[in-house]
Design a protein around this motif. Structure first.
Motif, PDB file in Angstrom:
ATOM      1  N   GLY A  32       0.795  -1.211   0.000  1.00 16.67           N
ATOM      2  CA  GLY A  32       0.000   0.000   0.000  1.00 16.67           C
ATOM      3  C   GLY A  32       0.831   1.266   0.000  1.00 16.67           C
ATOM      4  N   LEU A  33       2.104   1.145   0.402  1.00 14.90           N
ATOM      5  CA  LEU A  33       3.014   2.289   0.408  1.00 14.90           C
ATOM      6  C   LEU A  33       3.917   2.306  -0.823  1.00 14.90           C
ATOM      7  CD1 LEU A  33       4.084   2.164   4.156  1.00 14.90           C
ATOM      8  CD2 LEU A  33       2.582   3.854   3.107  1.00 14.90           C
ATOM      9  N   GLY A  34       3.749   1.304  -1.686  1.00 15.19           N
ATOM     10  CA  GLY A  34       4.592   1.218  -2.872  1.00 15.19           C
ATOM     11  C   GLY A  34       5.981   0.702  -2.597  1.00 15.19           C
ATOM     12  N   ILE A  35       6.180  -0.001  -1.475  1.00 14.85           N
ATOM     13  CA  ILE A  35       7.498  -0.503  -1.078  1.00 14.85           C
ATOM     14  C   ILE A  35       7.546  -2.018  -1.283  1.00 14.85           C
ATOM     15  CG2 ILE A  35       9.126  -0.776   0.834  1.00 14.85           C
ATOM     16  CD1 ILE A  35       7.943   1.809   2.023  1.00 14.85           C
ATOM     17  N   ALA A  36       8.585  -2.474  -1.950  1.00 14.95           N
ATOM     18  CA  ALA A  36       8.738  -3.901  -2.222  1.00 14.95           C
ATOM     19  C   ALA A  36       9.055  -4.664  -0.939  1.00 14.95           C
ATOM     20  CB  ALA A  36       9.853  -4.124  -3.240  1.00 14.95           C
ATOM     21  N   ALA A  37       8.422  -5.826  -0.783  1.00 12.79           N
ATOM     22  CA  ALA A  37       8.665  -6.658   0.396  1.00 12.79           C
ATOM     23  C   ALA A  37       8.452  -8.119   0.048  1.00 12.79           C
ATOM     24  CB  ALA A  37       7.740  -6.261   1.544  1.00 12.79           C
ATOM     25  N   ALA A  38       9.248  -8.970   0.667  1.00 16.77           N
ATOM     26  CA  ALA A  38       9.123 -10.412   0.476  1.00 16.77           C
ATOM     27  C   ALA A  38       9.429 -11.099   1.796  1.00 16.77           C
ATOM     28  CB  ALA A  38      10.072 -10.895  -0.618  1.00 16.77           C
ATOM     29  N   ALA A  39       9.060 -12.367   1.874  1.00 13.78           N
ATOM     30  CA  ALA A  39       9.321 -13.167   3.071  1.00 13.78           C
ATOM     31  C   ALA A  39       9.944 -14.489   2.661  1.00 13.78           C
ATOM     32  CB  ALA A  39       8.026 -13.416   3.843  1.00 13.78           C
ATOM     33  N   VAL A  40      10.837 -14.979   3.502  1.00 13.62           N
ATOM     34  CA  VAL A  40      11.401 -16.306   3.294  1.00 13.62           C
ATOM     35  C   VAL A  40      10.685 -17.294   4.202  1.00 13.62           C
ATOM     36  CG1 VAL A  40      13.674 -15.412   2.631  1.00 13.62           C
ATOM     37  CG2 VAL A  40      13.229 -15.983   5.020  1.00 13.62           C
ATOM     38  N   ALA A  41      10.646 -18.533   3.793  1.00  7.78           N
ATOM     39  CA  ALA A  41       9.960 -19.574   4.560  1.00  7.78           C
ATOM     40  C   ALA A  41      10.746 -19.925   5.813  1.00  7.78           C
ATOM     41  CB  ALA A  41       9.773 -20.814   3.701  1.00  7.78           C
ATOM     42  N   SER A  42      10.046 -19.995   6.938  1.00 11.23           N
ATOM     43  CA  SER A  42      10.701 -20.405   8.186  1.00 11.23           C
ATOM     44  C   SER A  42      11.105 -21.868   8.144  1.00 11.23           C
ATOM     45  CB  SER A  42       9.786 -20.155   9.382  1.00 11.23           C
ATOM     46  OG  SER A  42       8.601 -20.921   9.280  1.00 11.23           O
ATOM     47  N   THR A  43      10.592 -22.592   7.169  1.00  6.83           N
ATOM     48  CA  THR A  43      10.996 -23.991   6.973  1.00  6.83           C
ATOM     49  C   THR A  43      12.271 -24.109   6.148  1.00  6.83           C
ATOM     50  OG1 THR A  43       9.498 -24.082   5.076  1.00  6.83           O
ATOM     51  CG2 THR A  43       8.658 -24.910   7.172  1.00  6.83           C
ATOM     52  N   SER A  44      12.788 -22.970   5.640  1.00  9.11           N
ATOM     53  CA  SER A  44      13.995 -23.018   4.827  1.00  9.11           C
ATOM     54  C   SER A  44      15.223 -22.485   5.557  1.00  9.11           C
ATOM     55  CB  SER A  44      13.792 -22.220   3.525  1.00  9.11           C
ATOM     56  OG  SER A  44      13.696 -20.817   3.773  1.00  9.11           O
ATOM     57  N   CYS A  45      15.019 -21.673   6.599  1.00 12.43           N
ATOM     58  CA  CYS A  45      16.142 -21.077   7.325  1.00 12.43           C
ATOM     59  C   CYS A  45      15.669 -20.667   8.709  1.00 12.43           C
ATOM     60  CB  CYS A  45      16.702 -19.874   6.571  1.00 12.43           C
ATOM     61  SG  CYS A  45      15.494 -18.565   6.277  1.00 12.43           S
ATOM     62  N   ARG A  46      16.617 -20.401   9.593  1.00 13.78           N
ATOM     63  CA  ARG A  46      16.299 -20.080  10.986  1.00 13.78           C
ATOM     64  C   ARG A  46      15.808 -18.644  11.121  1.00 13.78           C
ATOM     65  NH1 ARG A  46      21.070 -23.096  11.430  1.00 13.78           N
ATOM     66  NH2 ARG A  46      22.323 -21.180  11.490  1.00 13.78           N
ATOM     67  N   ILE A  47      14.648 -18.475  11.729  1.00 16.23           N
ATOM     68  CA  ILE A  47      14.160 -17.133  12.018  1.00 16.23           C
ATOM     69  C   ILE A  47      15.119 -16.439  12.982  1.00 16.23           C
ATOM     70  CG2 ILE A  47      12.698 -17.815  13.984  1.00 16.23           C
ATOM     71  CD1 ILE A  47      10.600 -15.790  12.887  1.00 16.23           C
ATOM     72  N   GLY A  48      15.311 -15.126  12.775  1.00 17.26           N
ATOM     73  CA  GLY A  48      16.209 -14.367  13.631  1.00 17.26           C
ATOM     74  C   GLY A  48      17.675 -14.457  13.252  1.00 17.26           C
ATOM     75  N   ASP A  49      17.992 -15.251  12.228  1.00 15.29           N
ATOM     76  CA  ASP A  49      19.385 -15.515  11.851  1.00 15.29           C
ATOM     77  C   ASP A  49      19.592 -15.103  10.400  1.00 15.29           C
ATOM     78  OD1 ASP A  49      21.870 -16.591  11.206  1.00 15.29           O
ATOM     79  OD2 ASP A  49      21.577 -18.398  12.403  1.00 15.29           O
ATOM     80  N   THR A  50      20.034 -13.878  10.193  1.00 16.28           N
ATOM     81  CA  THR A  50      20.166 -13.356   8.840  1.00 16.28           C
ATOM     82  C   THR A  50      21.196 -14.128   8.019  1.00 16.28           C
ATOM     83  OG1 THR A  50      19.608 -11.185   9.709  1.00 16.28           O
ATOM     84  CG2 THR A  50      20.521 -11.252   7.504  1.00 16.28           C
ATOM     85  N   ALA A  51      22.278 -14.555   8.641  1.00 19.14           N
ATOM     86  CA  ALA A  51      23.286 -15.321   7.909  1.00 19.14           C
ATOM     87  C   ALA A  51      22.676 -16.602   7.341  1.00 19.14           C
ATOM     88  CB  ALA A  51      24.465 -15.648   8.821  1.00 19.14           C
ATOM     89  N   ASP A  52      21.802 -17.234   8.115  1.00 27.26           N
ATOM     90  CA  ASP A  52      21.161 -18.457   7.627  1.00 27.26           C
ATOM     91  C   ASP A  52      20.123 -18.141   6.547  1.00 27.26           C
ATOM     92  OD1 ASP A  52      21.115 -21.336   7.899  1.00 27.26           O
ATOM     93  OD2 ASP A  52      19.095 -21.124   8.732  1.00 27.26           O
ATOM     94  N   MET A  53      19.473 -16.984   6.663  1.00 24.77           N
ATOM     95  CA  MET A  53      18.552 -16.555   5.600  1.00 24.77           C
ATOM     96  C   MET A  53      19.289 -16.445   4.274  1.00 24.77           C
ATOM     97  SD  MET A  53      16.286 -13.544   7.398  1.00 24.77           S
ATOM     98  CE  MET A  53      15.389 -13.154   5.897  1.00 24.77           C
ATOM     99  N   VAL A  54      20.483 -15.883   4.325  1.00 27.80           N
ATOM    100  CA  VAL A  54      21.278 -15.721   3.111  1.00 27.80           C
ATOM    101  C   VAL A  54      21.756 -17.075   2.593  1.00 27.80           C
ATOM    102  CG1 VAL A  54      23.444 -14.782   2.203  1.00 27.80           C
ATOM    103  CG2 VAL A  54      21.976 -13.374   3.667  1.00 27.80           C
ATOM    104  N   ALA A  55      22.154 -17.958   3.508  1.00 32.40           N
ATOM    105  CA  ALA A  55      22.708 -19.248   3.106  1.00 32.40           C
ATOM    106  C   ALA A  55      21.652 -20.218   2.587  1.00 32.40           C
ATOM    107  CB  ALA A  55      23.448 -19.873   4.289  1.00 32.40           C
ATOM    108  N   ARG A  56      20.470 -20.242   3.252  1.00 35.16           N
ATOM    109  CA  ARG A  56      19.489 -21.285   2.919  1.00 35.16           C
ATOM    110  C   ARG A  56      18.099 -20.778   2.579  1.00 35.16           C
ATOM    111  NH1 ARG A  56      19.343 -25.800   7.504  1.00 35.16           N
ATOM    112  NH2 ARG A  56      19.211 -24.014   8.930  1.00 35.16           N
TER     113      ARG A  56
END
Length: 285
Positions: free
Chosen positions: A82-106
């Protein structure tokens, strides 16, 4: 959709291509976050979306926290759309929540708003591939109306207080010895045990964020057990993540630590019942 503030139709897109920066929690963003694509380990509920917009990010990638009740785990996506800002989410089944390094890795994308999709972000795309695409997303100059998190008392007088805080970041020194019900996920921020809880509360409650890969969504429980704090999570399917009142009123216990179990907490029972009982329980030996 509720009014999210000034929308893309009313604000110009600013030129330039954004850098990619990293943060384990949306409550503490680096100085170079404005104008950047932020990859962040926080859940992608509505309030993290507000913090991202207020910080002037170009785009943000968060964790879907199991999506959960009323799709609260990805509430940031339509809000930011609604603000025109791009956003996405990664699956919590693919990487550890709270762990950005793991988000990048997996991490793998599980949801994206329309702005992100227009820039090529697709389901199951790796985190960094999506972030690279979002460097070309428009940078919107927006001033979203205040969307304050709640901190309130659910019970006061005659025993322990029950504090409702939509984010663990709102815990205060005076909460020590009382019961703290949060809307936060039960994962460790950046995998750091010292971040589990700011104070030695009598008990603490978190959302399990769908539990997720490596059981990351419940990682705080064992740490708090070692600190002598009773703790449990409520299931993301039963309570809206990011809303402590929903955890208290709607939450169904999903996982308990050893101290909480000794005090009578059991999975599949209402959180409210055990918390009210604990409020009047004499100090444990």
């Amino acid at each position: 959709m509720p009014d999210a503030g000034r929308t893309a139709e009313h604000e110009p897109a600013l030129a330039g291509s954004g850098d990619i920066v990293f943060a384990d929690t949306i409550t503490v963003l680096p100085d170079d976050a404005p104008g950047a694509v932020v990859i962040c380990g926080s859940h992608s509920g509505r309030y993290p979306g507000y913090l991202a917009a207020r910080s002037g990010v170009r785009a943000v990638i968060l964790c879907d926290a199991g999506i959960g009740r009323d799709e609260a785990g990805i509430g940031a996506l339509p809000y930011l759309d609604g603000l025109g800002i791009a956003a996405a989410a990664v699956a919590s089944t693919s990487c550890r929540i709270g762990d950005t390094a793991d988000m990048v890795a997996r991490g793998r994308i599980s949801a994206a708003n329309a702005v992100a999709q227009r820039h090529g972000v697709e389901i199951n795309m790796p985190t960094m591939a999506a972030a690279e695409l979002l460097r070309a997303a428009p940078l919107r100059s927006v001033m979203p109306p205040a969307l304050g998190e709640a901190r309130s008392l659910a019970r006061d007088g005659g025993g322990r207080r029950i504090w409702l805080v939509d984010s663990a970041a709102l815990v205060e020194p005076g909460d020590a010895g009382h019961i703290v019900v949060t809307g936060s996920h039960g994962g460790l921020v950046g995998g750091r045990p010292e971040k589990a809880l700011k104070v030695d509360a009598y008990a603490a409650v978190f959302n399990d964020a769908g539990v997720g890969v490596d059981q990351a969504g419940i990682a705080r429980l064992e740490v708090l057990d070692r600190r002598g704090i009773a703790a449990f999570t409520v299931s993301a399917a039963s309570a809206r993540i990011g809303e402590a009142r929903s955890s208290f009123e709607d939450g169904e216990i999903s996982v308990v630590n050893r101290i909480a179990e000794r005090l009578g907490a059991r999975p599949l029972t209402p959180a409210r019942d055990i918390l009210l009982a604990w409020a009047d329980t004499p100090d444990r030996p």
